[in-house]
Design a protein around this motif. Structure first.
Motif, mmCIF file in Angstrom:
data_model
loop_
_atom_site.group_PDB
_atom_site.id
_atom_site.type_symbol
_atom_site.label_atom_id
_atom_site.label_comp_id
_atom_site.label_asym_id
_atom_site.label_seq_id
_atom_site.Cartn_x
_atom_site.Cartn_y
_atom_site.Cartn_z
ATOM 1 N N LEU A 1 21.580 -11.683 19.830
ATOM 2 C CA LEU A 1 22.880 -11.863 20.477
ATOM 3 C C LEU A 1 22.934 -11.314 21.899
ATOM 4 C CD1 LEU A 1 25.249 -11.108 17.468
ATOM 5 C CD2 LEU A 1 24.694 -13.336 18.459
ATOM 6 N N THR A 2 22.127 -10.296 22.171
ATOM 7 C CA THR A 2 22.137 -9.719 23.514
ATOM 8 C C THR A 2 21.059 -10.324 24.410
ATOM 9 O OG1 THR A 2 20.609 -7.914 22.945
ATOM 10 C CG2 THR A 2 22.996 -7.500 22.645
ATOM 11 N N GLY A 3 20.155 -11.087 23.804
ATOM 12 C CA GLY A 3 19.040 -11.629 24.581
ATOM 13 C C GLY A 3 18.034 -10.565 24.962
ATOM 14 N N GLY A 4 18.146 -9.417 24.318
ATOM 15 C CA GLY A 4 17.258 -8.303 24.619
ATOM 16 C C GLY A 4 15.872 -8.490 24.048
ATOM 17 N N THR A 5 15.048 -7.515 24.309
ATOM 18 C CA THR A 5 13.703 -7.531 23.748
ATOM 19 C C THR A 5 13.673 -6.580 22.556
ATOM 20 O OG1 THR A 5 12.995 -5.814 25.288
ATOM 21 C CG2 THR A 5 12.562 -8.091 25.926
ATOM 22 N N TYR A 6 12.836 -6.900 21.632
ATOM 23 C CA TYR A 6 12.693 -6.096 20.429
ATOM 24 C C TYR A 6 11.912 -4.832 20.765
ATOM 25 C CZ TYR A 6 11.174 -4.720 15.772
ATOM 26 O OH TYR A 6 10.925 -4.018 14.620
ATOM 27 N N ASP A 7 12.430 -3.692 20.344
ATOM 28 C CA ASP A 7 11.794 -2.398 20.589
ATOM 29 C C ASP A 7 11.260 -1.877 19.253
ATOM 30 O OD1 ASP A 7 11.119 0.258 21.080
ATOM 31 O OD2 ASP A 7 12.936 0.675 22.247
ATOM 32 N N GLU A 8 9.975 -2.070 19.043
ATOM 33 C CA GLU A 8 9.360 -1.703 17.767
ATOM 34 C C GLU A 8 9.449 -0.207 17.494
ATOM 35 O OE1 GLU A 8 5.039 -1.945 15.568
ATOM 36 O OE2 GLU A 8 5.623 -3.638 16.837
ATOM 37 N N SER A 9 9.304 0.618 18.522
ATOM 38 C CA SER A 9 9.360 2.065 18.288
ATOM 39 C C SER A 9 10.765 2.493 17.862
ATOM 40 C CB SER A 9 8.878 2.843 19.509
ATOM 41 O OG SER A 9 9.707 2.593 20.614
ATOM 42 N N TYR A 10 11.789 1.912 18.465
ATOM 43 C CA TYR A 10 13.170 2.192 18.045
ATOM 44 C C TYR A 10 13.377 1.753 16.601
ATOM 45 C CZ TYR A 10 18.125 1.289 17.310
ATOM 46 O OH TYR A 10 19.379 1.235 16.766
ATOM 47 N N ALA A 11 12.931 0.531 16.289
ATOM 48 C CA ALA A 11 13.087 0.019 14.926
ATOM 49 C C ALA A 11 12.373 0.935 13.931
ATOM 50 C CB ALA A 11 12.551 -1.403 14.832
ATOM 51 N N HIS A 12 11.176 1.364 14.285
ATOM 52 C CA HIS A 12 10.423 2.260 13.405
ATOM 53 C C HIS A 12 11.211 3.543 13.161
ATOM 54 C CE1 HIS A 12 6.889 5.216 12.800
ATOM 55 N NE2 HIS A 12 7.269 4.749 11.627
ATOM 56 N N GLU A 13 11.753 4.119 14.242
ATOM 57 C CA GLU A 13 12.490 5.385 14.105
ATOM 58 C C GLU A 13 13.719 5.245 13.209
ATOM 59 O OE1 GLU A 13 15.008 8.526 16.834
ATOM 60 O OE2 GLU A 13 13.406 7.381 17.796
ATOM 61 N N VAL A 14 14.534 4.216 13.431
ATOM 62 C CA VAL A 14 15.748 4.087 12.634
ATOM 63 C C VAL A 14 15.439 3.668 11.189
ATOM 64 C CG1 VAL A 14 17.292 3.762 14.598
ATOM 65 C CG2 VAL A 14 16.321 1.773 13.463
ATOM 66 N N LEU A 15 14.416 2.844 11.016
ATOM 67 C CA LEU A 15 14.011 2.465 9.655
ATOM 68 C C LEU A 15 13.505 3.697 8.899
ATOM 69 C CD1 LEU A 15 12.307 -0.951 10.394
ATOM 70 C CD2 LEU A 15 14.308 -0.597 8.921
ATOM 71 N N ALA A 16 12.744 4.554 9.564
ATOM 72 C CA ALA A 16 12.241 5.779 8.921
ATOM 73 C C ALA A 16 13.391 6.685 8.518
ATOM 74 C CB ALA A 16 11.269 6.500 9.860
ATOM 75 N N ASP B 1 0.839 -1.194 0.000
ATOM 76 C CA ASP B 1 0.000 0.000 0.000
ATOM 77 C C ASP B 1 0.880 1.253 0.000
ATOM 78 O OD1 ASP B 1 -1.744 2.092 0.446
ATOM 79 O OD2 ASP B 1 -2.587 1.265 2.307
ATOM 80 N N PRO B 2 0.834 2.049 -1.083
ATOM 81 C CA PRO B 2 1.696 3.232 -1.152
ATOM 82 C C PRO B 2 1.367 4.283 -0.089
ATOM 83 C CG PRO B 2 0.243 3.130 -3.065
ATOM 84 C CD PRO B 2 0.031 1.877 -2.284
ATOM 85 N N GLU B 3 0.192 4.188 0.520
ATOM 86 C CA GLU B 3 -0.194 5.134 1.565
ATOM 87 C C GLU B 3 0.287 4.699 2.953
ATOM 88 O OE1 GLU B 3 -1.666 8.044 0.733
ATOM 89 O OE2 GLU B 3 -1.395 7.301 -1.311
ATOM 90 N N ALA B 4 0.646 3.421 3.100
ATOM 91 C CA ALA B 4 1.067 2.905 4.405
ATOM 92 C C ALA B 4 2.469 3.395 4.738
ATOM 93 C CB ALA B 4 1.021 1.382 4.404
ATOM 94 N N ASP B 5 2.743 3.546 6.015
ATOM 95 C CA ASP B 5 4.056 3.932 6.518
ATOM 96 C C ASP B 5 4.967 2.705 6.421
ATOM 97 O OD1 ASP B 5 6.312 4.480 8.085
ATOM 98 O OD2 ASP B 5 5.165 5.499 9.650
ATOM 99 N N LEU B 6 5.849 2.704 5.430
ATOM 100 C CA LEU B 6 6.706 1.545 5.163
ATOM 101 C C LEU B 6 7.564 1.203 6.377
ATOM 102 C CD1 LEU B 6 7.795 -0.620 3.244
ATOM 103 C CD2 LEU B 6 9.386 1.104 2.341
ATOM 104 N N ALA B 7 8.166 2.190 7.009
ATOM 105 C CA ALA B 7 9.017 1.936 8.173
ATOM 106 C C ALA B 7 8.212 1.295 9.308
ATOM 107 C CB ALA B 7 9.673 3.232 8.641
ATOM 108 N N ALA B 8 7.011 1.795 9.535
ATOM 109 C CA ALA B 8 6.162 1.249 10.602
ATOM 110 C C ALA B 8 5.782 -0.195 10.303
ATOM 111 C CB ALA B 8 4.911 2.105 10.778
ATOM 112 N N GLU B 9 5.443 -0.467 9.042
ATOM 113 C CA GLU B 9 5.053 -1.830 8.669
ATOM 114 C C GLU B 9 6.219 -2.790 8.797
ATOM 115 O OE1 GLU B 9 2.032 -3.156 8.100
ATOM 116 O OE2 GLU B 9 1.380 -1.178 8.754
ATOM 117 N N LEU B 10 7.401 -2.371 8.360
ATOM 118 C CA LEU B 10 8.584 -3.233 8.477
ATOM 119 C C LEU B 10 8.933 -3.473 9.946
ATOM 120 C CD1 LEU B 10 10.759 -1.830 5.564
ATOM 121 C CD2 LEU B 10 9.732 -4.119 5.704
ATOM 122 N N ALA B 11 8.821 -2.445 10.775
ATOM 123 C CA ALA B 11 9.092 -2.597 12.206
ATOM 124 C C ALA B 11 8.096 -3.566 12.833
ATOM 125 C CB ALA B 11 9.032 -1.235 12.903
ATOM 126 N N ARG B 12 6.839 -3.447 12.452
ATOM 127 C CA ARG B 12 5.798 -4.341 12.975
ATOM 128 C C ARG B 12 6.050 -5.782 12.554
ATOM 129 N NH1 ARG B 12 1.478 -6.651 10.962
ATOM 130 N NH2 ARG B 12 1.554 -5.529 8.993
#
Length: 186
Positions: free
Chosen positions: A165-180, A85-96
């Motif tokens: 590798l760190t055993g951490g938890t995935y931070d979707e908001s961080y991923a969204h920000e850096v992907l954007a 969908d060209p209207e969807a936020d690509l970074a948000a979708e990839l992070a999700r």
């Protein structure tokens, strides 16, 4: 006098059972625990069956990696409709989607990366490892240019590796920000 011949049975699923067993062996024992013998025992097939279907251990690892690579692709197929969908936020979708993948089957993702990283020492695996990068980049390139698509795929890869590798938890908001930042620019 009756002959005492071993009956050879047609088993069309044997090759797949061997691949599935190889994936289970890597999941339980790591790459170092993978051998034709360990896979034959796990698949409950004669040792000769593993070498018949996969002449070398690299051949078996290629088949296992190719199957394991389906994890992210499956998540995209099942839940990635908004990527087109060209209207969807690509970074948000990839992070999700990345979060769904990591949270959905963490042991499967770990296994996929273990096989993926085995390509560092096993050149036969490199083309299959590259397939994952290429497929993700092609998917992203439908919405952006090829260079940004490759950078975005590399970023997703890096985020996933850090989480694993760190055993951490995935931070979707961080991923969204850096992907954007990569997709849209600063």
């Amino acid at each position: 006098m009756a002959e005492n011949k071993a009956v050879r049975r047609y088993d069309p699923e044997r090759r797949q059972r061997i691949i599935d067993a190889a994936i289970r062996v890597v999941g339980a024992k790591g790459i170092a625990g993978l051998s034709h013998r360990s896979v034959a025992a796990e698949a409950d097939v004669p040792l000769g069956s593993t070498t018949y279907h996969f002449k070398t251990l690299d051949d078996l690892m290629v088949a296992a990696l190719r199957q394991a690579n389906e994890g992210f692709a499956k998540v995209v197929r099942e839940h990635g409709g908004a990527l087109a969908d060209p209207e969807a936020d690509l970074a948000a979708e990839l992070a999700r989607l990345t979060g769904e993948w990591l949270d959905g089957d963490r042991p499967g993702v770990e296994l996929e990366y273990e096989l993926y990283l085995a390509a560092l020492r096993r050149p036969a695996l490199r083309p299959v490892a590259a397939e994952w990068c290429d497929e993700v980049a092609e998917l992203i390139a439908r919405r952006t240019d090829p260079v940004t698509a490759r950078a975005t795929a590399a970023l997703i890869d890096g985020i996933c590796l850090q989480v694993l590798l760190t055993g951490g938890t995935y931070d979707e908001s961080y991923a969204h920000e850096v992907l954007a930042r990569v997709i849209d620019g600063p």
